[in-house]
Design a protein around this motif. Structure first.
Motif, PDB file in Angstrom:
ATOM      1  N   VAL A 111       1.274  -1.026  -1.868  1.00 53.79           N
ATOM      2  CA  VAL A 111       2.137  -0.808  -3.035  1.00 53.79           C
ATOM      3  C   VAL A 111       3.526  -0.330  -2.605  1.00 53.79           C
ATOM      4  CG1 VAL A 111       2.423   0.565  -5.134  1.00 53.79           C
ATOM      5  CG2 VAL A 111       0.192  -0.398  -4.577  1.00 53.79           C
ATOM      6  N   ARG A 115      10.351  -4.017  -1.336  1.00 52.91           N
ATOM      7  CA  ARG A 115      10.832  -5.387  -1.507  1.00 52.91           C
ATOM      8  C   ARG A 115      11.469  -5.579  -2.880  1.00 52.91           C
ATOM      9  NH1 ARG A 115       5.619  -8.724   0.208  1.00 52.91           N
ATOM     10  NH2 ARG A 115       6.939 -10.505  -0.458  1.00 52.91           N
ATOM     11  N   TYR A 116      10.833  -4.974  -3.893  1.00 50.44           N
ATOM     12  CA  TYR A 116      11.436  -5.068  -5.228  1.00 50.44           C
ATOM     13  C   TYR A 116      12.762  -4.327  -5.283  1.00 50.44           C
ATOM     14  CZ  TYR A 116       7.674  -7.479  -7.719  1.00 50.44           C
ATOM     15  OH  TYR A 116       6.802  -8.424  -8.184  1.00 50.44           O
ATOM     16  N   LEU A 127       5.515  -3.297  -1.557  1.00 49.91           N
ATOM     17  CA  LEU A 127       6.031  -4.032  -2.713  1.00 49.91           C
ATOM     18  C   LEU A 127       7.222  -3.316  -3.336  1.00 49.91           C
ATOM     19  CD1 LEU A 127       2.785  -5.281  -4.531  1.00 49.91           C
ATOM     20  CD2 LEU A 127       4.389  -6.621  -3.159  1.00 49.91           C
ATOM     21  N   TYR A 149      -5.992  -2.427  -9.948  1.00 49.73           N
ATOM     22  CA  TYR A 149      -5.883  -2.333  -8.499  1.00 49.73           C
ATOM     23  C   TYR A 149      -6.015  -0.885  -8.021  1.00 49.73           C
ATOM     24  CZ  TYR A 149      -3.784  -2.623  -3.857  1.00 49.73           C
ATOM     25  OH  TYR A 149      -3.544  -2.526  -2.505  1.00 49.73           O
ATOM     26  N   ARG A 162      10.059 -14.200  -6.748  1.00 45.11           N
ATOM     27  CA  ARG A 162       8.703 -14.688  -6.547  1.00 45.11           C
ATOM     28  C   ARG A 162       7.882 -13.711  -5.673  1.00 45.11           C
ATOM     29  NH1 ARG A 162       9.965 -21.115  -5.213  1.00 45.11           N
ATOM     30  NH2 ARG A 162      10.978 -21.585  -7.234  1.00 45.11           N
ATOM     31  N   LEU A 163       8.100 -12.445  -5.849  1.00 49.14           N
ATOM     32  CA  LEU A 163       7.351 -11.433  -5.074  1.00 49.14           C
ATOM     33  C   LEU A 163       5.926 -11.281  -5.597  1.00 49.14           C
ATOM     34  CD1 LEU A 163      10.143  -8.712  -4.747  1.00 49.14           C
ATOM     35  CD2 LEU A 163       9.456 -10.444  -3.080  1.00 49.14           C
ATOM     36  N   GLU A 164       5.081 -10.724  -4.722  1.00 47.56           N
ATOM     37  CA  GLU A 164       3.680 -10.510  -5.102  1.00 47.56           C
ATOM     38  C   GLU A 164       3.574  -9.428  -6.165  1.00 47.56           C
ATOM     39  OE1 GLU A 164       0.668 -10.781  -1.753  1.00 47.56           O
ATOM     40  OE2 GLU A 164       2.487 -10.235  -0.629  1.00 47.56           O
ATOM     41  N   LYS A 165       2.457  -9.475  -6.887  1.00 41.57           N
ATOM     42  CA  LYS A 165       2.152  -8.460  -7.893  1.00 41.57           C
ATOM     43  C   LYS A 165       0.727  -7.952  -7.681  1.00 41.57           C
ATOM     44  CE  LYS A 165       5.143 -10.551 -11.415  1.00 41.57           C
ATOM     45  NZ  LYS A 165       5.211 -11.084 -12.793  1.00 41.57           N
ATOM     46  N   ILE A 166       0.485  -6.742  -8.120  1.00 44.58           N
ATOM     47  CA  ILE A 166      -0.876  -6.177  -8.010  1.00 44.58           C
ATOM     48  C   ILE A 166      -1.677  -6.555  -9.246  1.00 44.58           C
ATOM     49  CG2 ILE A 166      -0.155  -4.256  -6.543  1.00 44.58           C
ATOM     50  CD1 ILE A 166      -0.160  -2.482  -9.011  1.00 44.58           C
ATOM     51  N   GLU A 167      -2.963  -6.736  -9.042  1.00 40.17           N
ATOM     52  CA  GLU A 167      -3.845  -7.101 -10.139  1.00 40.17           C
ATOM     53  C   GLU A 167      -4.133  -5.895 -11.026  1.00 40.17           C
ATOM     54  OE1 GLU A 167      -7.308  -8.727  -8.407  1.00 40.17           O
ATOM     55  OE2 GLU A 167      -6.301 -10.470  -7.524  1.00 40.17           O
ATOM     56  N   HIS A 168      -4.623  -6.185 -12.208  1.00 41.08           N
ATOM     57  CA  HIS A 168      -4.976  -5.112 -13.133  1.00 41.08           C
ATOM     58  C   HIS A 168      -6.172  -4.328 -12.584  1.00 41.08           C
ATOM     59  CE1 HIS A 168      -5.510  -2.972 -16.863  1.00 41.08           C
ATOM     60  NE2 HIS A 168      -6.794  -3.341 -16.896  1.00 41.08           N
TER      61      HIS A 168
END
Length: 349
Positions: A240, A246-247, A243, A308, A300-306
């Protein structure tokens, strides 16, 4: 001649000597041979043998296969150990025997005084020489012939005296033997009490050792599970945090594009606006950047799932262990119950 206690006048030196020559068992003057015990007390050999036989009922005689026996001195309760010869293995006290002989010779040479023998209260000149069996009292011949006991059954005084003395002697022997048995039981009970305390301490140490081992195992398992949770936490937080960085970089780039686009919006002339080409920056720029159009469409960055961040997978149920610990108890010992029942029956016997 009767040499029992009370022959001489009170306060006489011979009377004090006589008291020292009385056997504690038969309450008579020592009879030959006199045996001396290891505790230096004396007994008639017959009395010592009676006490020994009462304390050792299975001892037969000299030459028996039984090696020996024991009994307690009736004067000081000192335990006397005997070899295979029994009482006959004890030494004779020749000094006491000689003193008794001298004492009897002295008493036989003294004239018998009137007051030295019990006299009848009803007939002052008559000595008490018979025993009334009906009334259970000693009396004289005149009381039997003319007095209050003429209808009673009587017997010679010496016969009753010897019979009761023998019975008393037997009772004393039985009491001494009973005391020895009681003392043996007391010693056994004391040994049992000490053994119980020692066994209890050993059982406590064993129980504490087992619980300490169980606690150590639980502590080790807890550390292992905590380490796994910590490892999972580290992996997720590191991902996390990556991420987030990067964001933030994308946000910074997007902010600079916004500033550039705003500056381009301030141009009023069309030619000047088109020459800046805000929608397509020159690739020869020192810092080439994506077009504003592409940036406005989102990264187009990755995201965490619900879910997580959930750690529900590391939940542990200890209900079965709680029930097992609550049910811990000692193993039932049926043999102990039978042992106690047997002890009660033995005590009753």
């Amino acid at each position: 001649m009767d040499f029992q206690a009370g022959i001489l006048q009170d306060g006489s030196p011979m009377e004090s000597l006589e008291k020292q020559l009385i056997c504690p068992i038969c309450l008579e003057m020592f009879s030959k041979p006199v045996v001396i015990l290891p505790c230096q007390h004396n007994l008639c050999r017959k009395c010592a043998n009676d006490v020994f036989q009462a304390a050792n009922p299975y001892w037969q005689s000299r030459g028996s296969v039984i090696s020996g026996g024991r009994f307690r001195c009736p004067s000081c309760r000192h335990e006397v150990l005997l070899d295979r010869h029994g009482v006959y293995g004890l030494q004779r006290n020749l000094l006491v025997e000689n003193i008794i002989d001298i004492y009897k010779q002295e008493c036989s040479s003294r004239p018998l005084k009137k007051g030295e023998h019990p006299m009848c209260k009803e007939h002052e000149d008559e000595r008490i020489n018979i025993y009334c069996i009906t009334c259970e009292v000693p009396t004289c011949s005149m009381c039997k012939v003319f007095g209050a006991h003429k209808e009673c059954e009587v017997a010679p005084l010496d016969t009753i005296f010897q019979g009761q003395k023998t019975e008393l002697n037997n009772c004393i022997s039985m009491l001494v033997a009973g005391n020895d048995r009681i003392q043996t039981i007391i010693s056994q009970l004391e040994d049992s009490c000490r053994s119980t305390e020692e066994n209890s301490e050993a059982a406590k140490r064993e129980l504490c050792s087992r619980f300490d081992a169980l606690a150590a195992l639980l502590e080790e398992k807890k550390s292992e599970l905590l380490q796994r949770i910590t490892h999972e936490q580290s992996d997720k937080t590191d991902f996390v945090q990556g991420l987030i960085r990067r964001y933030k970089e994308q946000l910074e780039k997007s902010s600079r594009l916004v500033e550039t686009a705003i500056q381009a919006m301030e141009e009023t002339g069309g030619a000047t606006f088109l020459m800046v080409r805000p929608l397509n920056l020159s690739p020869l720029s020192p810092q080439p950047m994506p077009t504003i159009v592409e940036a406005s469409k989102g990264g187009r960055l990755e995201k965490i799932e619900h879910g997580y961040e959930s750690m529900d997978a590391f939940s542990v149920s200890l209900d079965h262990l709680v029930e097992a610990v609550s049910a811990l108890d000692f193993d039932p010992a049926e043999e102990d119950e039978e042992y106690f029942d047997g002890e009660e029956e033995e005590v009753e016997e």
